[in-house]
Scaffold this active site. Structure first.
Site, PDB file in Angstrom:
ATOM      1  N   ASP A 168      19.026  34.002  95.850  1.00  0.00           N
ATOM      2  CA  ASP A 168      19.676  34.727  94.767  1.00  0.00           C
ATOM      3  C   ASP A 168      18.666  35.768  94.274  1.00  0.00           C
ATOM      4  O   ASP A 168      17.562  35.406  93.887  1.00  0.00           O
ATOM      5  CB  ASP A 168      20.000  33.725  93.651  1.00  0.00           C
ATOM      6  CG  ASP A 168      21.110  34.219  92.766  1.00  0.00           C
ATOM      7  OD1 ASP A 168      21.538  35.378  92.929  1.00  0.00           O
ATOM      8  OD2 ASP A 168      21.560  33.449  91.912  1.00  0.00           O
ATOM      9  N   TRP A 203      26.405  35.907  88.627  1.00  0.00           N
ATOM     10  CA  TRP A 203      27.197  34.727  89.012  1.00  0.00           C
ATOM     11  C   TRP A 203      28.412  35.130  89.845  1.00  0.00           C
ATOM     12  O   TRP A 203      28.911  34.333  90.642  1.00  0.00           O
ATOM     13  CB  TRP A 203      27.649  33.942  87.776  1.00  0.00           C
ATOM     14  CG  TRP A 203      26.507  33.209  87.163  1.00  0.00           C
ATOM     15  CD1 TRP A 203      25.874  33.506  86.003  1.00  0.00           C
ATOM     16  CD2 TRP A 203      25.834  32.064  87.703  1.00  0.00           C
ATOM     17  NE1 TRP A 203      24.854  32.627  85.777  1.00  0.00           N
ATOM     18  CE2 TRP A 203      24.802  31.725  86.799  1.00  0.00           C
ATOM     19  CE3 TRP A 203      26.005  31.293  88.854  1.00  0.00           C
ATOM     20  CZ2 TRP A 203      23.945  30.651  87.012  1.00  0.00           C
ATOM     21  CZ3 TRP A 203      25.158  30.222  89.056  1.00  0.00           C
ATOM     22  CH2 TRP A 203      24.147  29.908  88.146  1.00  0.00           C
ATOM     23  N   TRP A 248      27.930  27.536  89.292  1.00  0.00           N
ATOM     24  CA  TRP A 248      28.172  27.907  90.685  1.00  0.00           C
ATOM     25  C   TRP A 248      29.444  27.254  91.269  1.00  0.00           C
ATOM     26  O   TRP A 248      30.216  27.885  91.964  1.00  0.00           O
ATOM     27  CB  TRP A 248      26.937  27.560  91.535  1.00  0.00           C
ATOM     28  CG  TRP A 248      27.002  28.133  92.911  1.00  0.00           C
ATOM     29  CD1 TRP A 248      27.147  29.455  93.247  1.00  0.00           C
ATOM     30  CD2 TRP A 248      26.942  27.414  94.138  1.00  0.00           C
ATOM     31  NE1 TRP A 248      27.171  29.585  94.611  1.00  0.00           N
ATOM     32  CE2 TRP A 248      27.040  28.363  95.180  1.00  0.00           C
ATOM     33  CE3 TRP A 248      26.810  26.054  94.465  1.00  0.00           C
ATOM     34  CZ2 TRP A 248      27.008  27.994  96.530  1.00  0.00           C
ATOM     35  CZ3 TRP A 248      26.766  25.693  95.803  1.00  0.00           C
ATOM     36  CH2 TRP A 248      26.869  26.649  96.818  1.00  0.00           C
ATOM     37  N   LYS A 284      12.479  17.279  78.947  1.00  0.00           N
ATOM     38  CA  LYS A 284      12.719  18.179  80.065  1.00  0.00           C
ATOM     39  C   LYS A 284      11.424  18.341  80.860  1.00  0.00           C
ATOM     40  O   LYS A 284      10.342  18.291  80.293  1.00  0.00           O
ATOM     41  CB  LYS A 284      13.118  19.555  79.527  1.00  0.00           C
ATOM     42  CG  LYS A 284      14.603  19.781  79.468  1.00  0.00           C
ATOM     43  CD  LYS A 284      14.861  21.247  79.151  1.00  0.00           C
ATOM     44  CE  LYS A 284      16.324  21.581  79.262  1.00  0.00           C
ATOM     45  NZ  LYS A 284      16.590  22.960  78.883  1.00  0.00           N
TER      46      LYS A 284
END
Ligand SMILES: [Zn+2]
Length: 967
Positions: free
Chosen positions: A84, A525, A565, A598
């Site tokens: 990408d 996207w 996606w 995280k």
């Protein structure tokens, strides 16, 4: 440079990688399946301008493993990865690189330079990514990748947009959207979803609006965005709700607010009297005094007439605020709808870069968030603030640059997703999900609430929108679907680079009309969602490959992609082909650090993946990640637990390796070699049992993997490895030790060998390194494939009744008889090595004679008698002097075996031995069992004279000196 320390496992894995490269194993695994059913996989493209981190391991592991599995199951599974390349992340990095920010500075720098730098940066980390993927064992055609930056890719993206336009689903509209003022672009609702933060402090302000005809009566409205107050154009109420007129004791004024929200008056501890209650609809049309002036030239007379009145509005909440909505039409979705419906002035208080352009003097030019305090201060001075406090909110930030977002009405291109919603829900029925609840839940609900998709971005580094607009009439535009079409329209070649600023120079003349390209680029996207089509440059070429690969048989990414996606692919393929883009998805869980946070580079709360590769190895990491149901089956959060990974290395990989070493050692001693891989037909109960366990495991693992339940495809193999080592080999040891080669020994070798070969196959997709290493060692004297990854998955056969009964009997014997018998011994404090006379057993098993020996050996009793009068087992725990003596002998043998190991002898070395002790009892045991001790320790004669090795041990609290020499 410091040398990187690598474990033996890591070095062995690297050797396997070299072998794969040298022998072209991946290429062969494709070549030997050519012509077999095609299994199509789409790789979700990662950004190549950031380093791969640990969180990528899980989904990478799923991709590689599932595709290896399908290959072994007989499918032809070509794999290419993708990159990408466009979008805000790249631009953001380049802005930092040049030290610029915002539209103005980028344009000053020049788009050619800016986009040139973007292009240079996109593959900065490609080599690191590939190194990570390869070391992890991910097989892919790395040379034949697709990239969203390629001209061919963009041309397909253009074609898709033109098709969507032809279906009447592309439109331009002035809409209020989540908008990043720093990036100066609207974002889609799914990008918005990425950036919410909890507990953000925000002003919470209660503002009074005196009625025009009766200034002592005031409407009380509430807002958390004071920067929108200078843009106020109307107030909204719920027509059906009750509203109260209350008289404040403090100043005699009257406030109007929803009856359900009266407790907000406690904010000022106001004492009040309820004057009357009316319905919301009774308030409609009331006129109030505006907060700020208005620039009258900007708006029509009708708009000015409509401004500053009370209107009915469906979105008014009675859960918070005052039940009266402050409406600033440019800055909110509901606000804009109100503004357009009632033709209100769309006052701009904040411009497209987020700065205040209308309002009090002190606030002008301030960034909207900093303007808040000045506006509150100014309104306080004017006596228009009832209360102002700070509240904690969930607030959206730009997912890329972390700037607080605002809602901003701009001209934007949309795909009319709402119009194909029902169709999308229908095509989604054909998709299978792991976990299954995503279908109706996370994905299904997202489809139900589908919004029109804002696909234009006011940015620079992206696929340019192929839309050319008449400079005289913005309603007259064309959507170009190919380069050839554009060149025909423009009358000249357009070159290889379709990016801005080059494409912006292409102008189309049609008679007197001039068409120029719109400035926007496409949402990145939209590009990644176009991947099923654009990776092949379809429909311009590769029609056959496209037909073969669409829809994908399988895709997998982490759970956040459900609304990114997975979703964008589904939108595009439903519109274009009225089909889903994929048939099966594994939604992976989300990796968190061990502390539940995280994964954070800054906090260093996880080990670098390279460190794990060099220590535990890729197999251990893969098996750990893949065998957790929360990672591969239930899409849950999963904390990285390094000790659990270490457990798998020890309990599975080391155990398997040791079982192999055991086989290798004794087969080497006996010169036993397999010439083919063939299911043995043994007589021994343990052999029969192991083969039945193998069959059972194969069947379980296959069914789970076929259902895309990876963890349950692996866990039964873990159990089998444990059974192999801790039951089969433990119970069969003597059969391998005995010195004569007979049929029983031969069958034991054949059974163990066959089982190890099949286990290496059952592990191959998930732990591709150790499995191939074992396979190569085990099959080198056979004609089997050179790599386990070129072999066929073990066939699944139904177990016959005798095997089923055997499995059940063995389970009962182990769980009931042996566990119970051993605990009876333990209760009396008798060591397992101390032989006992007998045990009684009561059980219905098929093969008493076979189990007889197993139970006797395991409970270390000389005799088993089968009875019916007791529960399951009863061990005779009486120790006679003879039994005691024999127990001492067992201790001696064990200690001599240890001494042999300590002396560094091989298992088949013969020794001379001397044993010395002052204890009469031990002396007696040595004398009595001399022959047994000699036989079991490969002693050929008594040692006299100098010992090669000696050590002193304690048996029954007495010292024994063991001296030995190799013969
Ligand atoms: Zn931003």
């Amino acid at each position: 440079m410091s040398e990187i320390k690598k474990s033996a496992t890591a070095l062995a894995e690297e050797e396997i990688l070299k072998l794969w490269a040298k022998e072209k194993t991946f290429e062969k695994s494709l070549a030997n399946r050519k012509g077999k059913p095609y299994f199509s996989f789409y790789d979700g493209p990662p950004f190549a301008n950031g380093l791969p981190h640990f969180g990528h391991s899980l989904v990478t592991g799923i991709k590689d493993s599932m595709l290896r599995y399908k290959t072994m199951r007989g499918y032809y599974v070509p794999r290419r990865n993708g990159w990408d390349c466009h979008g805000l992340p790249v631009e953001y990095d380049v802005e930092k690189q040049f030290g610029v920010s915002g539209k103005k500075q980028i344009l000053e720098l020049g788009l050619e330079k800016f986009n040139g730098a973007c292009r240079d940066s996109i593959f900065r980390y490609k080599a690191d990514w590939e190194a990570f993927l390869e070391r992890f064992g991910r097989w892919s055609d790395y040379d034949n990748y697709y990239a969203t930056v390629d001209t061919n890719y963009t041309e397909s993206v253009w074609w898709i947009l033109a098709e969507i336009y032809k279906k009447g689903l592309l439109y331009k509209s002035f809409k209020s959207l989540p908008y990043c003022p720093r990036c100066a672009t609207p974002l889609s609702n799914f990008e918005l979803n990425e950036g919410y933060r909890d507990n953000v402090p925000d002003p919470s302000v209660f503002v009074t609006f005196p009625l025009k005809d009766d200034p002592k009566t005031k409407l009380l409205a509430w807002t958390t965005t004071p920067w929108t107050l200078p843009a106020n154009a109307a107030l909204g109420i719920d027509a059906k709700a009750d509203y109260a007129y209350v008289k404040l004791k403090e100043d005699g004024s009257t406030l109007i607010l929803a009856k359900a929200r009266l407790d907000v008056l406690d904010l000022r501890k106001s004492q009040y009297q309820l004057l009357k209650t009316v319905k919301g609809k009774d308030l409609i049309g009331l006129r109030y005094q505006p907060l700020y002036d208005i620039n009258k030239q900007q708006f029509s007379k009708e708009q000015l007439d409509n401004a500053w009145q009370v209107l009915a509005e469906d979105s008014v909440s009675l859960e918070d605020g005052t039940g009266i909505l402050h409406s600033a039409p440019r800055y909110g979705e509901a606000d804009l709808n109100m503004g357009l419906e009632h033709n209100l002035p769309l006052i701009e208080s904040v411009n497209s870069s987020g700065h205040l352009v209308w309002g009090p003097k002190e606030a002008l030019g301030q960034f909207f968030k900093s303007a808040d305090q000045h506006i509150i201060a100014d309104l306080t001075k004017q006596g228009r603030i009832f209360a102002a406090e700070t509240a904690q909110h969930t607030y959206p930030f730009c997912w890329r640059c972390e700037t607080p977002l605002m809602y901003f009405a701009t001209d934007t291109w949309f795909i009319e997703v709402t119009k194909v919603k029902d169709q999308m829900i229908k095509t989604a029925q054909e998709i299978n999900w792991t976990p299954a609840n995503i279908k109706k839940g996370r994905f299904g609900m997202w489809l139900e609430g589908a919004r029109d998709w804002a696909v234009s971005r006011n940015r620079y580094w992206g696929a340019p929108m192929p839309i050319w607009v008449n400079t005289e009439d913005e309603k007259d535009f064309m959507v170009v679907g190919s380069i050839a079409e554009l060149e025909k329209l423009a009358g000249h070649p357009v070159g290889d680079d379709l990016h801005r600023p080059f494409i912006d120079k292409v102008v189309i003349k049609k008679g007197a009309k001039t068409y120029k390209r719109v400035e926007e680029v496409l949402d990145c996207w939209f590009e990644s969602g176009s991947m099923p089509v654009a990776q092949w440059h379809y429909p311009f070429e590769n029609k056959a490959i496209f037909d073969q690969t669409f829809p994908a048989d399988f895709i997998t990414e982490a759970i956040d992609q459900t609304r990114l996606w997975f979703y964008v692919q589904h939108v595009i393929s439903t519109i274009l082909f009225n089909r889903p883009a994929y048939r099966q998805v594994i939604v992976s869980g989300f990796m968190m650090a061990a502390d539940g946070q995280k994964l954070s580079k800054r906090l260093r709360n996880y080990p670098p993946v390279q460190e794990v590769f060099n220590d535990e190895g890729a197999d251990a990491l893969r098996l750990y990640l893949l065998s957790r149901p929360q990672g591969t089956q239930t899409a849950d959060y999963m904390r990285f637990d390094r000790s659990a990974m270490t457990d798998i290395r020890r309990n599975v990989l080391d155990t398997l390796n040791n079982s192999f070493k055991f086989f290798e050692t004794y087969a080497g001693v006996d010169g036993w070699q397999a010439t083919k891989i063939e299911l043995p037909d043994p007589d021994n109960l343990l052999d029969k049992w192991l083969l039945a366990r193998l069959e059972q495991t194969t069947s379980l693992a296959t069914a789970s993997a076929d259902n895309y339940k990876i963890a349950h495809g692996i866990l039964p193999v873990f159990e089998l490895v444990n059974d192999l080592s801790n039951w089969y080999i433990r119970r069969s040891r003597r059969r391998f030790w005995k010195s004569q080669n007979d049929q029983d020994k031969d069958q034991a070798y054949a059974t163990l060998h066959y089982s190890l070969v099949k286990i290496s196959q059952l592990l191959a997709p998930w732990a591709p390194f150790i499995s191939d290493q074992l396979w190569r060692e085990l099959t080198k004297s056979t004609k089997a494939e050179e790599s386990v990854h070129l072999s066929d998955w073990p066939s699944v056969n139904k177990l016959d009744n005798a095997s089923l009964k055997l499995l059940e009997d063995m389970k009962t014997v182990r769980e009931l008889v042996i566990n119970e018998g051993l605990s009876q011994r333990a209760a009396k404090g008798i060591k397992v090595r101390q032989p006992l006379a007998s045990a009684k057993v009561s059980l219905e098993v098929e093969n008493k004679a076979g189990f007889d020996q197993i139970i006797a050996e395991e409970l270390n009793v000389k005799e088993i008698s089968w009875v019916k009068s007791i529960k399951t087992v009863q061990v005779d725990t009486k120790i006679t002097p003879e039994l005691k003596s024999e127990g001492i002998m067992r201790e001696l043998v064990r200690n001599i075996q240890n001494a042999r190991k300590n002396a560094g002898l091989n298992v088949d070395d013969r020794i001379k031995l001397a044993l010395k002790s002052d204890s009469k009892v031990i002396q007696a045991a040595i004398k009595r069992f001399r022959d047994t001790i000699f036989a079991e320790t490969l002693t050929t004669s008594e040692l006299s004279g100098e010992a090669g090795y000696s050590e002193t041990v304690r048996i029954e609290a007495q010292e024994v000196k063991i001296s030995l020499s190799k013969v």
